[in-house]
Design a protein around this motif. Structure first.
Motif: not given
Lengths: 296, 391
Positions: B237-242, B247-255, B262-269
């Motif tokens: 669904g998406e290739y990410w570097v940034d 974070i954005d696409s997990f939030t809006n359900g695109n991926t 882990q830091v990304i998961a922490n921010v999302l949680q």
């Protein structure tokens, strides 16, 4: 005698220089143009030249150091997979975006130039120009929000049982068309405004129906303007890499250049950069034939 | 006492040998500083996001300001998204950055290119407190010469939306199955080094390929990994570097499922998005970062003080907790805000790291020691990645 001399304005350095320049128009012109032409040569042509030179170097795969021995290896690599495919996809997208922009711009520009009242016309010109003031990134990221899975588009379409295109090639096409449409509308609008009213009257007098007038009068006269606009839409699409990276998983020439640059392979990135450059040059040659430069 | 003269004689000899041997390759002769002078007043740091926080991201997260107050070295921080980006920044601005947090897929290239200098670890008191399993490793020590201070380590984990993905994935194969119900919503790290993640999967699913190290891939092994990624592509669904993009696409359900830090998961949680992470059963790729010093630095004293500050127990644990990784400093676990932090990140369990393959630059000389075949060098990886992405 002495009094007349005293009344004369003393010849300052500035005045003498002015007088000297007045007698030498060539020096005057050269002095005026030195700045801008120097800027063009040094900054524009100079950087292109460096880019061109870089394309002939190669680099050490491990340490990343540039090897300053002229080689054509980078150009040979451009003919290898995946680059021809990427180039073809990019050109196709640029063509598609250009055609879409032209198809959308023509009716809008026609309405603005020939139908709308001056007040509405001004409002429309502002409406076309205002998006150009907004940051490019804001616009691309807004599209990301619009097209996202839980974005505005899907939310709006849900009651109809429909879904938006999501991220992908269609999204890239939509975003590019949105981004570059003003660059097409403005020249076409200018071109259509220049068509004399008498031509429309003559066409009507001779019994032509509106469609015939559009086909025989408007389109041929608008063509140079459309081609002029297409120079923008085509070349801007050719070089962009941010929009595809933001709303799709596919890559275009711009992304290939970016990723090679990111991986430190400047020579290959430079060679790749020459591809859109050559394509645009060819396009400009054709555009000149079609009279686009007179319409700019 | 008796052995002192011998040691200094040995050190002098070693220096002489090194000085004579220098200049043959890109590696500069080690001429280590023996003492620190006063700070130079300024320092420019090139770091992974979250490593050098000065309070500008979150006022509560700040370990740079205390350093500035203590040493008078004003710190400028620039962050990067991939090791390749870091390397390019360093290469194109050879004098700009004084210190860098380099992962293993950048550190060796930096050493080979002569961009970083050897470190006298005796001048960095924190070094004694670093876990032994992180010292003297391929990516921070070359021919017995230390090129930096280990910072911490982490694994690239699998992350999924717990409200959507059921059952919870235990294997990377959940991200490589084009027929998965979540196909089209995979989130993949956009860098050539990701090819190693496919190799980690193949180590389990295709034992016949005989992959021993995901960064040492010969022709056939490499082709298999690239093939796997090409099959994955339509389902991505998406290739990410940034990392904000993920974070954005997990939030809006695109991926809904993807490879993450882990830091990304922490921010999302923290922002209420239901996600979970895990190190899948095949093991994972990961990173072990090293703080290195530019060979052309004009702020050497500030750089050494920074190295000591950033790897000291108090700071190391702050970064580890903020970024979500295992700290390198042995004494830091006791200072964690979350007493379970080191347990969660397995900081003290050497076993956990056995199947974590730290990012390393692939070279033609196979890293797993094979001499009968040629492995694919990093340029081939870059090219293959472009090919995968353009498919």
């Amino acid at each position: 005698m002495a009094t007349t001399i005293a009344r004369q304005i003393p010849p300052t350095v500035g005045r003498r220089l002015a007088a000297w320049l007045h007698r030498r128009p060539a020096v005057r012109a050269a002095g005026l143009l030195a700045g801008p032409v120097g800027w063009l040569v040094v900054v524009y042509v100079g950087s292109l030249l460096i880019l061109f030179l870089n394309a002939f170097w190669s680099r050490d795969a491990f340490s990343g150091a540039t090897i300053y021995e002229p080689t054509l290896r980078n150009f040979a690599e451009l003919l290898d997979d995946p680059y021809p495919g990427i180039t073809a996809r990019t050109v196709l997208m640029a063509a598609l975006v250009t055609v879409t922009c032209a198809a959308l711009a023509l009716p809008v520009a026609y309405y603005m130039a020939r139908v709308a009242s001056p007040r509405i016309r001004n409002a429309l010109v502002v409406a076309v120009i205002v998006p150009l003031w907004a940051s490019y990134l804001i616009k691309v990221y807004s599209w990301r929000l619009i097209l996202a899975e839980q974005g505005i588009l899907n939310w709006a379409l849900a009651p109809l049982g429909l879904r938006g295109p999501g991220f992908g090639d269609v999204a890239v096409w939509l975003v590019f068309t949105y981004l570059w449409l003003p660059y097409m509308i403005l020249p076409v609008y200018a071109g259509l405004s220049r068509i004399p009213d008498s031509l429309f009257e003559a066409s009507a007098d001779l019994g032509a129906r509106p469609w015939m007038t559009i086909r025989r009068i408007v389109l041929p006269l608008a063509m140079p303007a459309i081609v002029a606009g297409s120079i923008f839409t085509f070349s801007l699409t050719l070089g962009d890499y941010i929009a595809p990276a933001t709303v799709s998983t596919t890559i275009f020439i711009g992304n290939a250049i970016f990723s090679n640059f990111g991986a430190g392979n400047f020579p290959l990135a430079a060679a790749l950069s020459l591809v859109p450059l050559v394509i645009v040059l060819l396009y400009l040659l054709v555009a000149r034939r079609l009279g686009a430069f007179e319409a700019l | 006492m008796r052995s002192r003269p011998l040691i200094s004689l040995g050190a002098t000899l070693a220096l002489l040998v090194a000085a004579c041997g220098g200049g043959t390759s890109g590696t500069p002769a080690p001429s280590l500083p023996t003492s620190l002078g006063p700070g130079e007043g300024a320092l420019t740091v090139l770091a992974w996001p979250g490593y050098a926080e000065d309070g500008s991201t979150d006022p509560a997260v700040d370990w740079i300001t205390p350093f500035e107050q203590e040493t008078g070295c004003q710190v400028t921080v620039q962050v990067f998204g991939t090791s390749d980006e870091a390397f390019t920044l360093f290469q194109t601005n050879p004098e700009q950055f004084d210190v860098i947090s380099a992962s293993g897929d950048a550190s060796l290239r930096l050493v080979a290119g002569g961009f970083v200098q050897p470190i006298n670890v005796d001048l960095v008191p924190s070094y004694k407190e670093i876990f032994d399993s992180l010292k003297d490793r391929d990516w921070n020590t070359v021919d017995g010469v230390h090129y930096g201070i280990p910072h911490g380590r982490g694994a690239n984990q699998i992350m999924w939306r717990t409200d959507i993905v059921d059952p919870a994935p235990t294997s990377w194969q959940a991200m490589f199955d084009p027929n998965s119900p979540y196909a089209g919503k995979f989130s993949v790290y956009d860098a050539p080094i990701y090819i190693a993640d496919a190799a980690v999967v193949l180590m389990k699913t295709r034992p016949d390929l005989g992959i021993k190290n995901p960064y040492a891939l010969d022709e056939t092994q490499f082709a298999a990994a690239v093939d796997l990624l090409k099959k994955q592509k339509p389902a991505v669904g998406e290739y990410w570097v940034d990392y904000t993009k993920q974070i954005d696409s997990f939030t809006n359900g695109n991926t809904v499922i993807g490879t993450t830090w882990q830091v990304i998961a922490n921010v999302l949680q923290a922002s209420g998005v239901p996600v979970e992470t895990r190190k899948p059963e095949e093991g994972a790729t990961g990173w072990s970062d090293t703080w290195m010093v530019n060979s052309k630095t004009k702020h050497l004293n500030c750089a050494y003080r920074f190295l000591n500050h950033i790897t000291s127990a108090e700071v190391n644990i702050q970064i580890a907790e903020y970024f979500g990784e295992a700290p390198a400093n042995r004494n830091s676990c006791a200072l964690a805000q979350n007493p379970d932090h080191c347990a969660i990140f397995h900081a003290e369990e050497d076993d956990f790291w056995k199947d974590v393959w730290y990012w390393t630059t692939p070279t033609e000389r196979c890293l797993d020691g094979r001499t009968d075949v040629k492995c694919k060098g990093f340029d081939e990886w870059v090219k293959a990645w472009t090919e995968i992405r353009s498919g």
